[in-house]
Design an enzyme around this catalytic site. Structure first.
Site, PDB file in Angstrom:
ATOM      1  N   SER A 149      81.684  -3.377  42.445  1.00 43.74           N
ATOM      2  CA  SER A 149      82.429  -2.119  42.527  1.00 43.74           C
ATOM      3  C   SER A 149      83.364  -1.960  41.338  1.00 43.74           C
ATOM      4  O   SER A 149      83.905  -2.950  40.825  1.00 43.74           O
ATOM      5  CB  SER A 149      83.249  -2.098  43.825  1.00 43.74           C
ATOM      6  OG  SER A 149      84.186  -1.042  43.816  1.00 43.74           O
ATOM      7  N   TYR A 182      88.043  -4.704  50.668  1.00 46.24           N
ATOM      8  CA  TYR A 182      86.772  -4.435  49.989  1.00 46.24           C
ATOM      9  C   TYR A 182      86.837  -4.810  48.516  1.00 46.24           C
ATOM     10  O   TYR A 182      85.982  -5.539  48.003  1.00 46.24           O
ATOM     11  CB  TYR A 182      86.412  -2.956  50.137  1.00 46.24           C
ATOM     12  CG  TYR A 182      85.181  -2.544  49.357  1.00 46.24           C
ATOM     13  CD1 TYR A 182      83.909  -2.906  49.786  1.00 46.24           C
ATOM     14  CD2 TYR A 182      85.291  -1.793  48.179  1.00 46.24           C
ATOM     15  CE1 TYR A 182      82.767  -2.530  49.079  1.00 46.24           C
ATOM     16  CE2 TYR A 182      84.170  -1.417  47.466  1.00 46.24           C
ATOM     17  CZ  TYR A 182      82.914  -1.780  47.915  1.00 46.24           C
ATOM     18  OH  TYR A 182      81.794  -1.420  47.200  1.00 46.24           O
ATOM     19  N   LYS A 186      84.828  -7.797  46.498  1.00 42.40           N
ATOM     20  CA  LYS A 186      83.962  -7.537  45.352  1.00 42.40           C
ATOM     21  C   LYS A 186      84.436  -8.304  44.114  1.00 42.40           C
ATOM     22  O   LYS A 186      83.616  -8.743  43.297  1.00 42.40           O
ATOM     23  CB  LYS A 186      83.886  -6.042  45.072  1.00 42.40           C
ATOM     24  CG  LYS A 186      83.076  -5.256  46.097  1.00 42.40           C
ATOM     25  CD  LYS A 186      81.612  -5.692  46.137  1.00 42.40           C
ATOM     26  CE  LYS A 186      80.758  -4.771  47.005  1.00 42.40           C
ATOM     27  NZ  LYS A 186      79.336  -5.188  47.044  1.00 42.40           N
TER      28      LYS A 186
END
Length: 266
Positions: A149, A182, A186
């Site tokens: 990401s 998140y 990542k």
């Protein structure tokens, strides 16, 4: 060995994974695409839909059941691919998920949300990769690709042009758009990629993380239209980028987190 490139994509029944299969299906080059999904019936339906959308394409699209949170499922998928094909050219670890919003909505405790974020995006991805490495090592040109990401870059975390980096108003709790679990997971995936790059260097496995950009998929909010209003672009753009990496366009930048037009800083 088959003359076709054999590619396994996890999380391929929707979003970037599915669009990548469609991008590969627009070409004349033949692939054997193993369409990985948690639900086999859904994977079968998606495979049929893609073949119907591209009837003249010669790709073999085979749905397989694989859930990266389930070690037994990973083992069964490995056994199937090993028995049927004997090797794998490309492992594209696309399966991933955002759960930060579930904590804010009370669907998960904070601990559950953080643990699941790492379990899916890092631990499950690692186990999937570790299990399938023996098949990659039997390929003449093995490639290992992780989908990361743009929010995972620490070097650009002070860039307030991105909403995720803006400081919310004072007070507690913070309800603004935020994805700490998140993006942390990542970032952990990026380091995991570096470990595999080092581990597999002498085996000549090409390894990358791909940062595909802000795409209008169902990731996180589950609402692509809402993401478009926030600036997200057509996932086909990201899919074409992923396809280009599969086909060798960024072979000079192995071991890095790559974006469409540059290298993402750590």
């Amino acid at each position: 060995m088959s003359s076709n490139t054999i590619l396994l994509i996890t999380g391929a029944t929707a979003g970037l994974g599915l669009e990548t299969i469609k991008s590969l299906s627009r070409l004349s080059k033949p692939y054997i695409i193993l369409l990985g999904g948690r639900n086999l019936d859904k994977a079968k339906a998606i495979a049929r839909e893609v073949k119907e959308e591209f009837p003249s394409n010669s790709n073999v699209i085979e749905p397989i059941q694989v859930d990266i949170e389930d070690d037994g499922s990973i083992t069964k998928a490995f056994q199937h691919v090993s028995a049927k094909y004997g090797y794998l050219d490309v492992l594209l670890s696309n399966a991933g998920a955002k759960f930060d919003g579930d904590s804010l909505k009370g669907k998960m405790t904070t601990r559950e949300m953080w643990n699941k974020s790492w379990d899916v995006n890092v631990t499950g991805t690692y186990i999937m990769t570790h299990t399938f490495i023996p098949l990659l090592l039997k390929s003449q040109e093995p490639r290992l690709i992780f989908i990361t990401s743009g929010t995972s870059t620490m070097a650009e975390s002070s860039n307030t042009a991105l909403a995720v980096n803006r400081s919310p108003a004072k007070g507690w709790p913070k309800q603004e758009f935020s994805v700490p679990a998140y993006r942390s997971a990542k970032a952990g995936m990026n380091m995991m990629m570096r470990e595999f790059t080092c581990m597999l260097k002498e085996d000549e496995v090409k390894v990358w993380c791909i940062s595909p950009g802000f795409l209008a998929t169902g990731l996180g909010t589950g609402d692509p239209e809402a993401l478009k209003k926030m600036g997200a672009v057509n996932p086909l753009i990201g899919a074409d980028f992923v396809r280009s990496v599969v086909e060798g366009a960024r072979d000079g930048e192995v071991g890095k987190v790559i974006r469409k037009d540059d290298v993402q800083p750590w």
